[in-house]
Scaffold this motif. Structure first.
Motif, PDB file in Angstrom:
ATOM      1  N   MET A   1      43.678  18.300 -22.127  1.00 58.17           N
ATOM      2  CA  MET A   1      43.683  16.757 -22.608  1.00 58.17           C
ATOM      3  C   MET A   1      42.477  16.088 -22.028  1.00 58.17           C
ATOM      4  SD  MET A   1      46.844  14.151 -21.790  1.00 58.17           S
ATOM      5  CE  MET A   1      46.710  14.423 -20.110  1.00 58.17           C
ATOM      6  N   THR A   2      42.028  15.458 -22.930  1.00 55.66           N
ATOM      7  CA  THR A   2      40.816  14.555 -22.344  1.00 55.66           C
ATOM      8  C   THR A   2      41.241  13.356 -21.632  1.00 55.66           C
ATOM      9  OG1 THR A   2      39.358  15.225 -24.201  1.00 55.66           O
ATOM     10  CG2 THR A   2      38.632  13.212 -23.027  1.00 55.66           C
ATOM     11  N   THR A   3      40.509  13.077 -20.285  1.00 56.70           N
ATOM     12  CA  THR A   3      40.743  11.878 -19.301  1.00 56.70           C
ATOM     13  C   THR A   3      39.529  11.058 -19.476  1.00 56.70           C
ATOM     14  OG1 THR A   3      42.286  13.129 -18.134  1.00 56.70           O
ATOM     15  CG2 THR A   3      41.258  11.300 -17.223  1.00 56.70           C
ATOM     16  N   PHE A   4      39.819   9.664 -19.382  1.00 55.46           N
ATOM     17  CA  PHE A   4      38.852   8.720 -19.317  1.00 55.46           C
ATOM     18  C   PHE A   4      38.732   7.930 -17.976  1.00 55.46           C
ATOM     19  CE2 PHE A   4      39.557   9.179 -23.789  1.00 55.46           C
ATOM     20  CZ  PHE A   4      38.208   9.388 -24.371  1.00 55.46           C
ATOM     21  N   THR A   5      37.578   7.752 -17.357  1.00 50.83           N
ATOM     22  CA  THR A   5      37.712   6.934 -15.944  1.00 50.83           C
ATOM     23  C   THR A   5      36.928   5.637 -16.242  1.00 50.83           C
ATOM     24  OG1 THR A   5      35.724   8.045 -15.076  1.00 50.83           O
ATOM     25  CG2 THR A   5      37.832   9.058 -14.607  1.00 50.83           C
ATOM     26  N   ALA A   6      37.321   4.650 -15.375  1.00 50.45           N
ATOM     27  CA  ALA A   6      36.642   3.486 -15.473  1.00 50.45           C
ATOM     28  C   ALA A   6      36.365   2.901 -14.074  1.00 50.45           C
ATOM     29  CB  ALA A   6      37.369   2.215 -16.500  1.00 50.45           C
ATOM     30  N   MET A  23      44.073  -4.503 -13.867  1.00 46.53           N
ATOM     31  CA  MET A  23      44.163  -3.356 -14.759  1.00 46.53           C
ATOM     32  C   MET A  23      45.432  -2.766 -15.337  1.00 46.53           C
ATOM     33  SD  MET A  23      40.848  -1.331 -13.016  1.00 46.53           S
ATOM     34  CE  MET A  23      40.846   0.157 -14.215  1.00 46.53           C
ATOM     35  N   GLU A  24      46.416  -2.647 -14.322  1.00 47.06           N
ATOM     36  CA  GLU A  24      47.644  -2.071 -14.534  1.00 47.06           C
ATOM     37  C   GLU A  24      48.220  -2.686 -15.906  1.00 47.06           C
ATOM     38  OE1 GLU A  24      49.883  -2.045 -11.063  1.00 47.06           O
ATOM     39  OE2 GLU A  24      48.750  -0.675 -10.165  1.00 47.06           O
ATOM     40  N   ARG A  25      47.875  -4.007 -16.303  1.00 46.82           N
ATOM     41  CA  ARG A  25      48.291  -4.556 -17.519  1.00 46.82           C
ATOM     42  C   ARG A  25      47.555  -4.451 -18.709  1.00 46.82           C
ATOM     43  NH1 ARG A  25      49.213  -8.219 -13.217  1.00 46.82           N
ATOM     44  NH2 ARG A  25      47.377  -9.488 -13.700  1.00 46.82           N
ATOM     45  N   PRO A  28      45.451   0.174 -23.970  1.00 46.97           N
ATOM     46  CA  PRO A  28      46.496   1.165 -23.333  1.00 46.97           C
ATOM     47  C   PRO A  28      46.299   1.234 -21.943  1.00 46.97           C
ATOM     48  CG  PRO A  28      44.105   2.355 -23.999  1.00 46.97           C
ATOM     49  CD  PRO A  28      44.122   0.829 -24.619  1.00 46.97           C
ATOM     50  N   GLU A  29      47.590   1.287 -21.339  1.00 51.34           N
ATOM     51  CA  GLU A  29      47.566   1.504 -19.830  1.00 51.34           C
ATOM     52  C   GLU A  29      47.033   2.555 -19.325  1.00 51.34           C
ATOM     53  OE1 GLU A  29      51.823   1.433 -18.891  1.00 51.34           O
ATOM     54  OE2 GLU A  29      52.067  -0.618 -19.989  1.00 51.34           O
ATOM     55  N   PRO A  30      46.496   2.340 -18.055  1.00 47.96           N
ATOM     56  CA  PRO A  30      45.808   3.513 -17.460  1.00 47.96           C
ATOM     57  C   PRO A  30      47.085   4.224 -16.797  1.00 47.96           C
ATOM     58  CG  PRO A  30      45.885   1.459 -15.901  1.00 47.96           C
ATOM     59  CD  PRO A  30      46.517   1.008 -17.285  1.00 47.96           C
ATOM     60  N   THR A  31      46.821   5.706 -16.633  1.00 50.00           N
ATOM     61  CA  THR A  31      47.957   6.342 -16.016  1.00 50.00           C
ATOM     62  C   THR A  31      47.941   6.347 -14.474  1.00 50.00           C
ATOM     63  OG1 THR A  31      46.297   8.253 -15.842  1.00 50.00           O
ATOM     64  CG2 THR A  31      47.755   8.025 -17.869  1.00 50.00           C
ATOM     65  N   GLY A  32      46.683   5.776 -13.918  1.00 46.14           N
ATOM     66  CA  GLY A  32      46.647   5.541 -12.482  1.00 46.14           C
ATOM     67  C   GLY A  32      45.663   4.548 -12.118  1.00 46.14           C
ATOM     68  N   VAL A  33      45.709   3.713 -11.086  1.00 51.51           N
ATOM     69  CA  VAL A  33      44.741   2.797 -10.760  1.00 51.51           C
ATOM     70  C   VAL A  33      44.667   2.924  -9.210  1.00 51.51           C
ATOM     71  CG1 VAL A  33      44.032   0.461 -10.303  1.00 51.51           C
ATOM     72  CG2 VAL A  33      45.105   1.032 -12.419  1.00 51.51           C
ATOM     73  N   GLY A  34      43.321   3.004  -8.732  1.00 47.74           N
ATOM     74  CA  GLY A  34      43.156   3.156  -7.323  1.00 47.74           C
ATOM     75  C   GLY A  34      42.127   2.258  -6.961  1.00 47.74           C
ATOM     76  N   GLY A  49      40.246   3.330 -12.973  1.00 48.14           N
ATOM     77  CA  GLY A  49      41.506   3.613 -13.423  1.00 48.14           C
ATOM     78  C   GLY A  49      41.022   4.852 -14.128  1.00 48.14           C
ATOM     79  N   TYR A  50      42.489   5.650 -14.486  1.00 51.46           N
ATOM     80  CA  TYR A  50      42.370   6.794 -15.397  1.00 51.46           C
ATOM     81  C   TYR A  50      43.054   6.510 -16.754  1.00 51.46           C
ATOM     82  CZ  TYR A  50      40.485   9.229 -11.297  1.00 51.46           C
ATOM     83  OH  TYR A  50      39.768   9.737 -10.263  1.00 51.46           O
ATOM     84  N   PHE A  51      42.516   6.970 -17.685  1.00 53.23           N
ATOM     85  CA  PHE A  51      43.239   6.808 -18.968  1.00 53.23           C
ATOM     86  C   PHE A  51      43.274   8.082 -19.821  1.00 53.23           C
ATOM     87  CE2 PHE A  51      41.130   3.027 -17.324  1.00 53.23           C
ATOM     88  CZ  PHE A  51      41.914   1.951 -18.014  1.00 53.23           C
ATOM     89  N   THR A  52      44.243   8.309 -20.487  1.00 51.71           N
ATOM     90  CA  THR A  52      44.478   9.508 -21.337  1.00 51.71           C
ATOM     91  C   THR A  52      44.050   9.306 -22.794  1.00 51.71           C
ATOM     92  OG1 THR A  52      46.790   8.796 -21.956  1.00 51.71           O
ATOM     93  CG2 THR A  52      46.476  10.429 -20.167  1.00 51.71           C
TER      94      THR A  52
END
Length: 290
Positions: A1-6, A23-25, A28-34, A49-52
């Motif tokens: 599965m491809t993942t995107f980072t921002a 960012m969490e709002r 598409p929603e990120p799968t995680g925010v750091g 943030g990480y996105f699918t």
């Protein structure tokens, strides 16, 4: 599965945390925010943030402008078998008498070295990072000087490679602690994989805040391979738990941060004995007066 980072950076903890919450709002929603403070002395914070699926770049640009952050850098992360990749990239590490390796290199064990098996899946604390390597080299130096540790503590142990190294050369009381429950489980698994179950007592604890750690103090040798901020905060407790004449091996310190750490520990009666730079990281060997 491809993942995107921002990813972006900005100044100030409060602003960074507010941006992370915003960012969490996104949709598409990120799968995680750091949200992380950068350990380079710049005072900057990184928000990522990480996105699918491909993120809303217009929305990210608006958030960056609203929170006075740099424009987000969006990247596509290709699908990778990271364990296989790490196994290919990580060759065995030699630190004096110690030989750190993964099971895929079990046929490469040299004669007369002390083996430490750390699987490649456990990337931090494999011995390849300059901080872990520096700590092993400092321990090797102490052994060359005839030092013996009857009581040893590894604070912030990660994979427990340092505690295991001490347990390979000494029959004393050795404890390894970490604030992360998962790290404690990993440490236990590594001990079992090395045929050392029971040789090290693994504990979940913040610093020395555990009755078992306090019961064994003072220590002859304390490892703390963490980061500058926690090391500075730990200095008074470490000094209280180290016997006079005992040693501390500290790392997780960027080269430009080392003098500050040395100064704080000197104020607590623990003075520089030796320092070693490996890449951008410094390892300190300190000794308590007495």
């Amino acid at each position: 599965m491809t993942t995107f980072t921002a990813l972006t950076t900005l100044t100030g903890k409060a602003q960074a945390e507010a941006l992370g919450e915003a960012m969490e709002r996104l949709n598409p929603e990120p799968t995680g925010v750091g949200v992380f403070e950068m350990e380079d002395g710049s005072g900057l914070w990184e928000v990522g943030g990480y996105f699918t699926e491909s993120p809303d770049e217009a929305g990210l640009a608006l958030l960056a402008a609203m929170h006075e952050a740099k424009p987000f850098v969006v990247s596509e992360v290709p699908e990778t078998d990271w364990v296989a990749h790490v196994r290919r990239e990580l060759a065995p590490v030699e630190a004096g008498r110690f030989f750190v390796y993964g099971s895929h290199d079990a046929d490469k064990l040299p004669e007369g070295r002390i083996p430490l098996l750390i699987e490649a899946a456990m990337a931090f604390g494999t011995g390849h990072h300059g901080t872990t390597l520096g700590c092993l080299k400092a321990l090797d130096h102490l052994l060359d000087q005839g030092f013996r540790g009857e009581k040893v503590a590894d604070i912030g142990c990660g994979t427990a490679v340092l505690a295991m190294a001490a347990a390979r050369v000494w029959d004393g009381t050795i404890l390894a602690s970490d604030i992360d429950e998962v790290a404690v489980d990993v440490a236990e698994a590594n001990l079992k994989a090395n045929g050392m179950k029971g040789a090290v007592t693994c504990l979940e604890a913040a610093g020395f805040d555990h009755p078992d750690l306090q019961a064994q103090a003072p220590y002859d040798l304390i490892f703390a391979n963490i980061l500058k901020g926690p090391l500075v905060a730990l200095a008074p407790d470490l000094a209280a738990n180290l016997r006079p004449g005992g040693y501390a091996i500290l790392s997780g310190i960027l080269n430009e941060q080392a003098d500050d750490v040395v100064a704080v520990y000197a104020q607590n009666g623990i003075n520089l004995d030796q320092r070693d730079e490996i890449g951008e990281w410094t390892t300190l060997l300190l000794r308590k007066a007495g």
